[in-house]
Design an enzyme around this catalytic site. Structure first.
Site: not given
Length: 327
Positions: A52-53
């Site tokens: 999710v970065y």
């Protein structure tokens, strides 16, 4: 750089890890490449990311750099799955979601395996044994070499690790847990750290510099270009800008002055050498900032400074942590 075993496993990692939270969003390819090259040349091996970065951008950027810039075989690549990027910040620990996320991570990273795959957070809805089965499948299929968790509280971590140890052969022993830990955030010492020590896990502290506050750069407000100056990061930094935090930062600065080093080095050396810690994960904006963090390799804090920092930052733990046998 010195290497340490990750918990009771054969995997050895550098005792400082490189974090990629800002890669693909505030850190572009040029700065990321400079950081990775600096890290590798200093003997760093552990690089931590998550699916999710930057909505996958961090993994994609790392994948572009691995192999071309530094040898893939020299790096211990760790990523996470289970955090769902929606306004409610929910977590999905279902077997289907986790394994699909792992396959997507491998594609973005341009590799057939990750060295450490971590469940990003505890999912209170999905049965824990289903979540852990995904780790077993990932390791047995060769898509992950080792498995760990992140952001599990004490009972969650103990239950997960014990489940993996108590069953018949075929279950993957948890190698590590990643938790926020610094002089400004010592909450894990209440239950998580004792579980880590008892169960033989490796601890990977995130935000070891107190979200940047322990560097002292916020003593006179948020400097331009810092995380605290970015609108979406203000809620991340603000909790550590209160008066108790200020006293701790002052103590770190005093210690740094006495040792002729920087507050960053003092704060990072303190957490790096705490019991149970394998490798703090450091995120930097530039290669120069990262190089300053890596210079801590030569620093060991004197015992009297460690005791002083322990005292000024000591969390308040009462029942049931104290001995109540005399009551």
């Amino acid at each position: 750089m010195e290497l340490r075993h990750l918990g009771r496993t054969g995997l050895r990692v550098s005792r400082i890890g490189l974090g990629t939270l800002m890669w693909g969003r505030d850190t572009g390819e040029g700065d990321a490449a400079a950081q990775l090259k600096t890290f590798w040349e200093a003997g760093g091996t552990l690089i931590d990311t998550a699916d999710v970065y930057a909505d996958g951008g961090a993994e994609y950027l790392l994948g572009r750099l691995l192999g071309d810039l530094v040898p893939r075989r020299d790096m211990v690549v760790a990523t996470k799955a289970g955090s769902v990027p929606d306004p409610d910040r929910r977590f999905d620990g279902s077997r289907g979601h986790l394994l699909a996320a792992l396959d997507a991570s491998l594609e973005r990273l341009g590799t057939d395996h990750v060295d450490l795959w971590q469940v990003h957070a505890f999912d209170p809805v999905t049965p824990l044994e289903e979540t852990l089965q995904a780790l077993d499948i990932a390791v047995s299929s060769g898509r992950a070499r080792y498995a760990g968790v992140s952001n599990f509280c004490g009972w969650q971590l103990a239950k997960a690790a014990t489940w993996q140890l108590a069953g018949p052969g075929g279950r993957t022993r948890l190698a590590s847990t990643q938790m926020e830990y610094s002089l400004l955030q010592r909450g894990i010492e209440r239950e998580v750290l004792p579980a880590v020590l008892d169960l033989g896990l490796g601890l990977l502290p995130s935000s070891p510099l107190g979200r940047g506050v322990l560097t002292g750069k916020y003593r006179d407000g948020a400097p331009p270009g810092s995380r605290g100056a970015l609108d979406y990061m203000v809620p991340f930094v603000a909790p550590y800008l209160d008066e108790p935090a200020s006293r701790i930062v002052d103590a770190v600065t005093t210690a740094a002055d006495g040792l002729a080093v920087t507050p960053l080095e003092v704060a990072l050396a303190w957490v790096r050498d705490r019991p149970g810690v394998t490798a703090p994960v450091v995120g930097a904006r530039t290669a120069e900032q990262l190089a300053e963090a890596l210079s801590v390799e030569a620093l060991t804090l004197p015992d009297e400074i460690c005791r002083a920092l322990d005292d000024v930052s000591a969390p308040v733990h009462r029942y049931p942590d104290h001995d109540w046998s005399t009551l």
